[in-house]
Design an enzyme around this catalytic site. Sequence first.
Site, PDB file in Angstrom:
ATOM      1  N   CYS A 290       0.824  -1.218   0.000  1.00 42.38           N
ATOM      2  CA  CYS A 290       0.000   0.000   0.000  1.00 42.38           C
ATOM      3  C   CYS A 290       0.861   1.271   0.000  1.00 42.38           C
ATOM      4  O   CYS A 290       0.601   2.178  -0.803  1.00 42.38           O
ATOM      5  CB  CYS A 290      -0.966   0.014   1.172  1.00 42.38           C
ATOM      6  SG  CYS A 290      -1.240  -1.573   1.941  1.00 42.38           S
TER       7      CYS A 290
ATOM      8  N   ARG B 233       6.602 -11.456   5.348  1.00 37.71           N
ATOM      9  CA  ARG B 233       5.983 -11.301   6.668  1.00 37.71           C
ATOM     10  C   ARG B 233       6.602 -12.289   7.627  1.00 37.71           C
ATOM     11  O   ARG B 233       6.897 -13.427   7.238  1.00 37.71           O
ATOM     12  CB  ARG B 233       4.471 -11.540   6.601  1.00 37.71           C
ATOM     13  CG  ARG B 233       3.773 -10.442   5.849  1.00 37.71           C
ATOM     14  CD  ARG B 233       2.265 -10.522   5.951  1.00 37.71           C
ATOM     15  NE  ARG B 233       1.694  -9.531   5.036  1.00 37.71           N
ATOM     16  CZ  ARG B 233       0.419  -9.423   4.737  1.00 37.71           C
ATOM     17  NH1 ARG B 233      -0.446 -10.237   5.289  1.00 37.71           N
ATOM     18  NH2 ARG B 233      -0.010  -8.501   3.900  1.00 37.71           N
TER      19      ARG B 233
ATOM     20  N   GLN C 258       1.526 -11.109  -3.702  1.00 37.31           N
ATOM     21  CA  GLN C 258       0.106 -10.724  -3.694  1.00 37.31           C
ATOM     22  C   GLN C 258      -0.367 -10.354  -5.082  1.00 37.31           C
ATOM     23  O   GLN C 258       0.375  -9.774  -5.874  1.00 37.31           O
ATOM     24  CB  GLN C 258      -0.101  -9.498  -2.802  1.00 37.31           C
ATOM     25  CG  GLN C 258      -0.191  -9.797  -1.329  1.00 37.31           C
ATOM     26  CD  GLN C 258      -0.810  -8.633  -0.555  1.00 37.31           C
ATOM     27  OE1 GLN C 258      -1.763  -7.987  -1.005  1.00 37.31           O
ATOM     28  NE2 GLN C 258      -0.269  -8.354   0.609  1.00 37.31           N
TER      29      GLN C 258
ATOM     30  N   ASP D 185      -2.232  -7.872  -5.906  1.00 41.61           N
ATOM     31  CA  ASP D 185      -2.685  -6.718  -5.133  1.00 41.61           C
ATOM     32  C   ASP D 185      -3.158  -5.566  -6.018  1.00 41.61           C
ATOM     33  O   ASP D 185      -2.730  -5.443  -7.171  1.00 41.61           O
ATOM     34  CB  ASP D 185      -1.499  -6.229  -4.273  1.00 41.61           C
ATOM     35  CG  ASP D 185      -1.960  -5.401  -3.088  1.00 41.61           C
ATOM     36  OD1 ASP D 185      -3.178  -5.286  -2.873  1.00 41.61           O
ATOM     37  OD2 ASP D 185      -1.089  -4.872  -2.370  1.00 41.61           O
TER      38      ASP D 185
ATOM     39  N   HIS E 255      -4.672  -1.268  -5.325  1.00 44.10           N
ATOM     40  CA  HIS E 255      -5.249  -0.210  -4.502  1.00 44.10           C
ATOM     41  C   HIS E 255      -6.071   0.694  -5.405  1.00 44.10           C
ATOM     42  O   HIS E 255      -5.565   1.187  -6.404  1.00 44.10           O
ATOM     43  CB  HIS E 255      -4.142   0.539  -3.758  1.00 44.10           C
ATOM     44  CG  HIS E 255      -3.478  -0.358  -2.760  1.00 44.10           C
ATOM     45  ND1 HIS E 255      -2.350  -1.082  -3.049  1.00 44.10           N
ATOM     46  CD2 HIS E 255      -3.850  -0.709  -1.494  1.00 44.10           C
ATOM     47  CE1 HIS E 255      -2.031  -1.830  -1.996  1.00 44.10           C
ATOM     48  NE2 HIS E 255      -2.917  -1.634  -1.040  1.00 44.10           N
TER      49      HIS E 255
ATOM     50  N   LYS F 258     -14.230  -4.448   6.065  1.00 37.99           N
ATOM     51  CA  LYS F 258     -13.679  -5.241   4.955  1.00 37.99           C
ATOM     52  C   LYS F 258     -14.511  -6.485   4.685  1.00 37.99           C
ATOM     53  O   LYS F 258     -15.290  -6.927   5.534  1.00 37.99           O
ATOM     54  CB  LYS F 258     -12.238  -5.625   5.243  1.00 37.99           C
ATOM     55  CG  LYS F 258     -12.075  -6.501   6.468  1.00 37.99           C
ATOM     56  CD  LYS F 258     -10.622  -6.909   6.659  1.00 37.99           C
ATOM     57  CE  LYS F 258     -10.492  -7.754   7.902  1.00 37.99           C
ATOM     58  NZ  LYS F 258      -9.292  -8.499   8.020  1.00 37.99           N
TER      59      LYS F 258
ATOM     60  N   HIS G 163      -8.318  -1.540  -0.666  1.00 39.40           N
ATOM     61  CA  HIS G 163      -7.235  -2.509  -0.855  1.00 39.40           C
ATOM     62  C   HIS G 163      -7.921  -3.788  -1.297  1.00 39.40           C
ATOM     63  O   HIS G 163      -8.876  -4.217  -0.637  1.00 39.40           O
ATOM     64  CB  HIS G 163      -6.542  -2.860   0.460  1.00 39.40           C
ATOM     65  CG  HIS G 163      -6.012  -1.715   1.237  1.00 39.40           C
ATOM     66  ND1 HIS G 163      -4.681  -1.557   1.491  1.00 39.40           N
ATOM     67  CD2 HIS G 163      -6.630  -0.686   1.850  1.00 39.40           C
ATOM     68  CE1 HIS G 163      -4.492  -0.486   2.244  1.00 39.40           C
ATOM     69  NE2 HIS G 163      -5.660   0.060   2.478  1.00 39.40           N
TER      70      HIS G 163
HETATM   71  C1  TSB Z   1      -5.012  -6.418  -0.202  1.00 33.15           C
HETATM   72  N1  TSB Z   1      -2.768  -4.288   1.977  1.00 33.15           N
HETATM   73  C2  TSB Z   1      -3.690  -5.349   1.693  1.00 33.15           C
HETATM   74  C3  TSB Z   1      -3.777  -5.568   0.195  1.00 33.15           C
HETATM   75  O1  TSB Z   1      -3.872  -4.335  -0.494  1.00 33.15           O
HETATM   76  C4  TSB Z   1      -3.200  -6.630   2.407  1.00 33.15           C
HETATM   77  O2  TSB Z   1      -2.002  -6.862   2.473  1.00 33.15           O
HETATM   78  N2  TSB Z   1      -4.140  -7.421   2.884  1.00 33.15           N
HETATM   79  S1  TSB Z   1      -3.849  -8.808   3.633  1.00 33.15           S
HETATM   80  O3  TSB Z   1      -2.936  -8.604   4.707  1.00 33.15           O
HETATM   81  O4  TSB Z   1      -5.127  -9.352   3.992  1.00 33.15           O
HETATM   82  O5  TSB Z   1      -3.157  -9.778   2.653  1.00 33.15           O
HETATM   83  C5  TSB Z   1      -3.754 -10.049   1.405  1.00 33.15           C
HETATM   84  C6  TSB Z   1      -3.940 -11.533   1.188  1.00 33.15           C
HETATM   85  O6  TSB Z   1      -2.682 -12.199   1.255  1.00 33.15           O
HETATM   86  C7  TSB Z   1      -4.781 -12.241   2.239  1.00 33.15           C
HETATM   87  O7  TSB Z   1      -6.146 -12.113   1.948  1.00 33.15           O
HETATM   88  C8  TSB Z   1      -4.322 -13.684   2.109  1.00 33.15           C
HETATM   89  O8  TSB Z   1      -5.051 -14.344   1.094  1.00 33.15           O
HETATM   90  C9  TSB Z   1      -2.885 -13.552   1.639  1.00 33.15           C
HETATM   91  N3  TSB Z   1      -1.890 -13.840   2.694  1.00 33.15           N
HETATM   92  C10 TSB Z   1      -1.720 -13.171   3.853  1.00 33.15           C
HETATM   93  N4  TSB Z   1      -0.713 -13.700   4.577  1.00 33.15           N
HETATM   94  C11 TSB Z   1      -0.230 -14.737   3.851  1.00 33.15           C
HETATM   95  C12 TSB Z   1       0.830 -15.687   4.061  1.00 33.15           C
HETATM   96  N5  TSB Z   1       1.587 -15.662   5.142  1.00 33.15           N
HETATM   97  N6  TSB Z   1       1.044 -16.626   3.106  1.00 33.15           N
HETATM   98  C13 TSB Z   1       0.289 -16.653   1.992  1.00 33.15           C
HETATM   99  N7  TSB Z   1      -0.691 -15.785   1.746  1.00 33.15           N
HETATM  100  C14 TSB Z   1      -0.969 -14.838   2.653  1.00 33.15           C
HETATM  101 ZN    ZN Z   2      -3.033  -2.665   0.718  1.00 36.38          ZN
END
Ligand code: TSB
Ligand code: ZN
Length: 583
Positions: A276, A305, A323, A325, A327, A411, A457
């Site tokens: 983001c 992460r 992702q 992803d 925005h 959300k 997002h």
């Molecule tokens: C959608 N900032 C928002 C983005 O713009 C975001 O990061 N959202 S999130 O934290 O929910 O992460 C997005 C998606 O990543 C989650 O819905 C999930 O499907 C996936 N995700 C999250 N953590 C993990 C992980 N450790 N391993 C694999 N996929 C993951």
């Molecule tokens: Zn985001």
Amino acid sequence: MINFKEDKELMPLNHSCAHVMAQAVKHLFPNAKFWVGPVIEEGFYYDMDLGDKVLSEEDIDAISKEMKKIIKDGKRIVRQEITREEALAMFKDDPYKIDLINNMDDDTNITCYTQGDYTDLCRGPHVETVKECKYFKLIKFSGAYWKGDAKNKMLQRIYGVCFKTEEDLNNHLQELEEAKERDHRKIGKDLDIFMTHDLVGKGMPLWLPNGAIVRKQLENYIYEKERKMGYKHVYTPCVGTVDLYKTSGHWDHYQENMFPKMQVDEEEFVLRPMNCPHHMLVYGNDIHSYKELPIRIGEFATDFRYEASGAVKGLERVRCMCQNDAHLFVRPDQIGDEFKKVVSLILDVYHDFGIKNYKFRLSLRDKADKEKYFDDDDMWNEAESKLRSVLNELGVEYFEAIGEAAFYGPKLDVEVKPAVGPEVTLSTCQLDFLLPRRFNLSYIDSNGEKQTPIVLHRAIFGTFDRFTAFILEETKGALPLWLSPTQIKILPVNNEYHLDYATDLYNKLINLDFRTTLDSREEKVGYRMREAVITKTPITLIIGQNEVDNNLVSYRLYGSEETKTVTYDEFVTYITNRIKEYK
Ligand code: TSB
Ligand code: ZN
């Protein structure tokens, strides 16, 4: 699958079985100390300190045997209320229980349960006698840090299940066996989708050529959809400075999920956990008029992460992820429409993949919790009712989760159930009123005034990692034709007579971009066919004399015993259509 924690009969039964297990462990390892033994969704476990002992399969067998003895002996399970002093005296040799007692509130009613020579500090409830625990099975064992903290001692954990009848137990064990077969970690290995290596690190899978094909198909698929919907895709670095994440607020609120910072010259960097902030800067690179909005910035973006080492799992929960992803920067009057487009895209994608087992969860704020949620009642009320009305308009079934919203807005998540383990989120769409303010973003409205946009997002696949894990489990590895690493396998029956024709076919199909392999090994065609089935190849071509003489193609589909014979052109039309329909 049963949820043991919520089942009124199985909950106390499994709880008692955990005690029986602890008793058996105590008989075999008299110095054992016990931490906690709760009932969980999947059954029960008990964490114990066995000194330097690391459990083996043989130990588990011996514990099972001892449990059977205890159960046969059939002691009653007796409840007793005790004072704090009595509890402290009773468990004086067990520092873990002392820790539990010391952490109890003053007004806690302390109880303990005794069966024969074993007493455990416990809230209960339990069954009447240990006899009832007859149909149990110890499922697995592992190390587990005390209190889940890697700085603490590693304890030994044993998991088990207990049922009321032998039949229930056997059915359950069979379900577990089937789930293991469906587990994407097994399928991913069998089909060479991904690997892991200690030298790369925990939660850092390596995508093998077959996996890379699947991922590329997913990327192409969603990229096309997004482009048609007006998304603009960017590439941005997978690091940012600490200041970037201080500006966004992640540094203060999300740091425990991030890798530690690193110093390079005078700059401090972190591996990014989210994209983001980068996208906020991309938006802010230009002045925008209200007429330009919505602006949709997408990226297939790598994030890092810090997931707990016990939580990482195949491709489903990783520490390095990509992702899908985007925005979306919108005006307040565009929230409903844009949200609707995202939900429609999710439904469209799930339809193409034939995904049916999922739940929409609408996460709302808890009005009473002023601490957790950014304080603007009007904003929340309006946003929440807009999201709700879009879902109703689309006829989407969903459930509401009060108090699950993010600090910055409500959300919508899509929850799915993996073969093994608890539910996870796949797609997500999150409304955000704060981040654009933190980055001072604006657009010029129709009166020439500066306004702050709102951000959605959203990630449709979530991550390519998790989505691939899910789709491998949904299809049990038999991926649809368009996704399959190898689409067509050609088997000449006899190389002497059929190889030239088969090779010609192979070249033509490769030229048309169908992922084809030619298996001309000197093995019986039956053997090669079986192998094509094991590797879950969607289409196998069998080329013999009839095909060569009459310029034909004979094919078999995965899962079918039937062979169809058609002309080459008919075959190409057939696969082209199937791919177009994502079948
Ligand atoms: C959608 N900032 C928002 C983005 O713009 C975001 O990061 N959202 S999130 O934290 O929910 O992460 C997005 C998606 O990543 C989650 O819905 C999930 O499907 C996936 N995700 C999250 N953590 C993990 C992980 N450790 N391993 C694999 N996929 C993951
Ligand atoms: Zn985001």
